[in-house]
Design a protein around this motif. Structure first.
Motif, PDB file in Angstrom:
ATOM      1  N   THR A 161     128.381 -53.165  15.373  1.00 51.70           N
ATOM      2  CA  THR A 161     129.160 -52.431  16.560  1.00 51.70           C
ATOM      3  C   THR A 161     130.443 -51.574  16.215  1.00 51.70           C
ATOM      4  O   THR A 161     130.640 -50.926  15.462  1.00 51.70           O
ATOM      5  CB  THR A 161     129.846 -53.004  17.567  1.00 51.70           C
ATOM      6  N   ARG A 162     129.915 -50.760  17.178  1.00 50.80           N
ATOM      7  CA  ARG A 162     131.197 -49.589  16.792  1.00 50.80           C
ATOM      8  C   ARG A 162     132.711 -50.688  16.843  1.00 50.80           C
ATOM      9  O   ARG A 162     133.304 -50.043  16.169  1.00 50.80           O
ATOM     10  CB  ARG A 162     131.237 -48.575  18.889  1.00 50.80           C
ATOM     11  N   ASP A 163     133.336 -51.510  17.574  1.00 46.86           N
ATOM     12  CA  ASP A 163     134.362 -51.765  17.307  1.00 46.86           C
ATOM     13  C   ASP A 163     134.435 -52.289  15.712  1.00 46.86           C
ATOM     14  O   ASP A 163     135.575 -52.163  14.798  1.00 46.86           O
ATOM     15  CB  ASP A 163     134.107 -52.754  18.460  1.00 46.86           C
ATOM     16  N   GLU A 164     133.034 -53.280  15.688  1.00 47.13           N
ATOM     17  CA  GLU A 164     133.891 -53.909  14.924  1.00 47.13           C
ATOM     18  C   GLU A 164     133.509 -52.691  13.299  1.00 47.13           C
ATOM     19  O   GLU A 164     134.382 -52.690  11.985  1.00 47.13           O
ATOM     20  CB  GLU A 164     132.109 -54.521  14.197  1.00 47.13           C
ATOM     21  N   LEU A 165     133.024 -51.923  13.519  1.00 47.91           N
ATOM     22  CA  LEU A 165     133.089 -50.202  12.254  1.00 47.91           C
ATOM     23  C   LEU A 165     134.803 -49.815  12.332  1.00 47.91           C
ATOM     24  O   LEU A 165     134.728 -49.314  11.118  1.00 47.91           O
ATOM     25  CB  LEU A 165     131.806 -49.203  12.899  1.00 47.91           C
ATOM     26  N   ARG A 166     135.428 -49.659  13.636  1.00 45.02           N
ATOM     27  CA  ARG A 166     136.396 -49.478  13.260  1.00 45.02           C
ATOM     28  C   ARG A 166     137.392 -50.063  12.997  1.00 45.02           C
ATOM     29  O   ARG A 166     138.232 -49.880  12.263  1.00 45.02           O
ATOM     30  CB  ARG A 166     136.493 -49.145  15.149  1.00 45.02           C
ATOM     31  N   GLU A 167     137.144 -51.902  13.095  1.00 48.75           N
ATOM     32  CA  GLU A 167     138.482 -52.563  12.700  1.00 48.75           C
ATOM     33  C   GLU A 167     138.286 -52.676  10.833  1.00 48.75           C
ATOM     34  O   GLU A 167     138.823 -52.933  10.295  1.00 48.75           O
ATOM     35  CB  GLU A 167     137.551 -53.543  13.139  1.00 48.75           C
ATOM     36  N   ALA A 168     136.832 -52.625  11.369  1.00 52.09           N
ATOM     37  CA  ALA A 168     136.178 -52.233   9.107  1.00 52.09           C
ATOM     38  C   ALA A 168     137.214 -51.287   8.486  1.00 52.09           C
ATOM     39  O   ALA A 168     137.683 -51.588   7.260  1.00 52.09           O
ATOM     40  CB  ALA A 168     134.906 -52.684   8.713  1.00 52.09           C
ATOM     41  N   LEU A 169     136.931 -50.154   9.365  1.00 54.72           N
ATOM     42  CA  LEU A 169     137.429 -48.993   8.542  1.00 54.72           C
ATOM     43  C   LEU A 169     138.871 -49.340   8.596  1.00 54.72           C
ATOM     44  O   LEU A 169     139.465 -47.978   7.697  1.00 54.72           O
ATOM     45  CB  LEU A 169     137.245 -47.754   9.200  1.00 54.72           C
ATOM     46  N   THR A 170     139.467 -49.978   9.714  1.00 56.30           N
ATOM     47  CA  THR A 170     140.989 -49.965   9.957  1.00 56.30           C
ATOM     48  C   THR A 170     141.697 -50.870   8.369  1.00 56.30           C
ATOM     49  O   THR A 170     142.846 -50.647   7.988  1.00 56.30           O
ATOM     50  CB  THR A 170     141.441 -50.774  11.453  1.00 56.30           C
ATOM     51  N   GLU A 178     129.972 -41.540  13.638  1.00 61.09           N
ATOM     52  CA  GLU A 178     131.120 -40.586  13.254  1.00 61.09           C
ATOM     53  C   GLU A 178     131.864 -41.802  11.955  1.00 61.09           C
ATOM     54  O   GLU A 178     132.147 -41.831  11.366  1.00 61.09           O
ATOM     55  CB  GLU A 178     132.207 -39.679  13.596  1.00 61.09           C
ATOM     56  N   LEU A 179     131.750 -42.931  12.846  1.00 60.50           N
ATOM     57  CA  LEU A 179     132.748 -44.263  12.798  1.00 60.50           C
ATOM     58  C   LEU A 179     131.465 -45.113  11.610  1.00 60.50           C
ATOM     59  O   LEU A 179     131.698 -44.592  10.099  1.00 60.50           O
ATOM     60  CB  LEU A 179     132.457 -45.603  13.695  1.00 60.50           C
ATOM     61  N   TYR A 180     130.446 -44.314  11.572  1.00 60.39           N
ATOM     62  CA  TYR A 180     128.892 -45.089  10.527  1.00 60.39           C
ATOM     63  C   TYR A 180     129.249 -44.418   9.637  1.00 60.39           C
ATOM     64  O   TYR A 180     129.013 -44.413   7.768  1.00 60.39           O
ATOM     65  CB  TYR A 180     127.894 -45.751  10.976  1.00 60.39           C
ATOM     66  N   GLU A 181     129.059 -42.910   8.932  1.00 58.68           N
ATOM     67  CA  GLU A 181     128.713 -42.165   8.270  1.00 58.68           C
ATOM     68  C   GLU A 181     130.317 -42.251   7.452  1.00 58.68           C
ATOM     69  O   GLU A 181     129.991 -42.291   6.754  1.00 58.68           O
ATOM     70  CB  GLU A 181     129.103 -40.687   8.731  1.00 58.68           C
ATOM     71  N   ARG A 182     131.737 -42.556   8.009  1.00 61.15           N
ATOM     72  CA  ARG A 182     132.723 -43.376   7.700  1.00 61.15           C
ATOM     73  C   ARG A 182     132.478 -44.132   6.700  1.00 61.15           C
ATOM     74  O   ARG A 182     133.481 -43.980   5.933  1.00 61.15           O
ATOM     75  CB  ARG A 182     133.758 -42.913   8.552  1.00 61.15           C
ATOM     76  N   ALA A 183     131.941 -44.901   7.347  1.00 56.62           N
ATOM     77  CA  ALA A 183     132.018 -46.320   6.114  1.00 56.62           C
ATOM     78  C   ALA A 183     130.953 -46.760   4.904  1.00 56.62           C
ATOM     79  O   ALA A 183     131.229 -46.949   4.042  1.00 56.62           O
ATOM     80  CB  ALA A 183     131.700 -47.538   7.602  1.00 56.62           C
ATOM     81  N   ALA A 184     130.191 -45.704   5.963  1.00 57.82           N
ATOM     82  CA  ALA A 184     129.163 -44.894   4.325  1.00 57.82           C
ATOM     83  C   ALA A 184     130.125 -44.663   3.228  1.00 57.82           C
ATOM     84  O   ALA A 184     129.342 -45.009   2.480  1.00 57.82           O
ATOM     85  CB  ALA A 184     128.021 -44.124   4.373  1.00 57.82           C
ATOM     86  N   ALA A 185     130.736 -43.724   3.608  1.00 57.57           N
ATOM     87  CA  ALA A 185     131.297 -42.743   2.790  1.00 57.57           C
ATOM     88  C   ALA A 185     132.265 -43.888   2.022  1.00 57.57           C
ATOM     89  O   ALA A 185     132.552 -43.977   0.711  1.00 57.57           O
ATOM     90  CB  ALA A 185     131.999 -41.327   3.339  1.00 57.57           C
ATOM     91  N   ALA A 186     132.954 -44.580   2.651  1.00 56.88           N
ATOM     92  CA  ALA A 186     133.992 -45.994   2.445  1.00 56.88           C
ATOM     93  C   ALA A 186     132.965 -47.018   1.626  1.00 56.88           C
ATOM     94  O   ALA A 186     133.484 -47.875   1.694  1.00 56.88           O
ATOM     95  CB  ALA A 186     134.593 -46.815   3.541  1.00 56.88           C
TER      96      ALA A 186
END
Length: 319
Positions: free
Chosen positions: A296-305, A279-287
């Protein structure tokens, strides 16, 4: 000319060990009838013609092997557009044999670049004859080994399930075109990485330190959706949402539940802290977050935040 390998494999190689020991397990040449190991010098080559083996000694192959090429003899020049990419195999850099050949090397490179053509030649290396294409790329000459024509398989003969050209409605075709347009991007190869290799390296590092590694998220289950128009519509909406095309969702009158559109049926988007890696990856792609394929999952979360914070909307961006 000098020939230099232009690519390098970064595959992580493992040795075979017997569990519970550090003893290597090696492959042996074994006679399948007697089970005994066979010395290398007692091995001959055999071609199975269907009824029996035709035996060929290594020396007999050496006698008919072509001599090693010391030069590339160009047989002709062809338009690059005429060479289908499926023919290309390995790539090498070409270098002039000495400083005195530098000028002719440069002239050939410039001529090929201007004409957008490739020189076709034959080349012998390691007792094998190769068909090659010499191209001008980024100010130097490259040599690409090519597959022979009879090595290219007919996909229609190889793949029983290959569909014929589909008859699509204008609406379906336009949606497919919109999807391509919405997801069009600039080609930046440095943004793509062998993520599995990186995870294997991380696993090795963690096991060496006695640590555990986060498991990958399971692959999404197939929904068996057969409505092509609906699939394309949803894909176009998701792609459009990442580029500010919010009007498309209103036009269709169907609120999306995809996290990439910052909508989940509620006024606020889901908090990244509770989302899966997929889900994080899909949201990162959209962003449009760069380098997301290697995170990684944590890096995706930090980037989205960070992305949400930087936009001034926090994690509650409305659809």
């Amino acid at each position: 000319m000098g020939l230099y390998t232009a690519t390098d494999s970064h595959t992580i190689h493992f040795h075979q060990l017997q569990r519970g020991t550090s003893d290597r397990v090696r492959n042996k040449r074994v006679n399948e009838r007697t089970g005994e190991e066979v010395p290398f010098e007692e091995i001959v080559k055999g071609f199975d013609d269907g009824d029996a083996y035709v035996l060929v000694e290594p020396e007999e192959l050496d006698e008919i092997a072509p001599g090693r090429s010391r030069s590339l003899d160009i047989e002709g020049f062809v338009d690059l557009a005429e060479v289908d990419p499926i023919f290309f195999d390995a790539t090498y850099y070409l270098a002039p044999k000495g400083k005195e050949y530098g000028k002719i090397y440069s002239l050939i490179e410039q001529a090929l670049a201007k004409a957008e053509k490739a020189g076709i030649a034959r080349f012998v290396m390691r007792s094998h004859e190769y068909l090659v294409a010499v191209k001008a790329e980024n100010g130097l000459l490259t040599c690409h080994t090519l597959h022979w024509a009879d090595e290219i398989r007919d996909p229609r003969a190889e793949i029983d399930s290959l569909p014929r050209r589909a008859k699509a409605s204008q609406k379906e075709l336009r949606m497919a075109e919109q999807l391509v347009e919405a997801l069009s991007m600039e080609w930046k190869p440095e943004e793509f990485h062998d993520t599995f290799r990186e995870k294997v390296a991380t696993l090795i590092k963690a096991k060496r330190a006695g640590e555990s590694v986060e498991k990958a998220e399971p692959a999404a289950e197939s929904t068996n959706v057969v409505d092509l128009a609906e699939v394309l519509r949803a894909s176009v909406e998701r792609a459009g949402g990442s580029r500010g095309k919010q009007g498309k969702r209103a036009k269709h009158g169907k609120p999306s539940t995809h996290v990439g559109n910052r909508a989940s049926g509620t006024p606020e988007a889901e908090d990244p802290a509770g989302m899966t890696k997929a889900e994080l990856y899909e949201r990162a792609a959209a962003a449009g977050i760069p380098g997301r394929s290697t995170m990684t999952r944590d890096e995706l979360r930090e980037a989205l935040t960070a992305s949400d914070t930087g936009s001034g909307r926090g994690s509650s961006r409305a659809a």
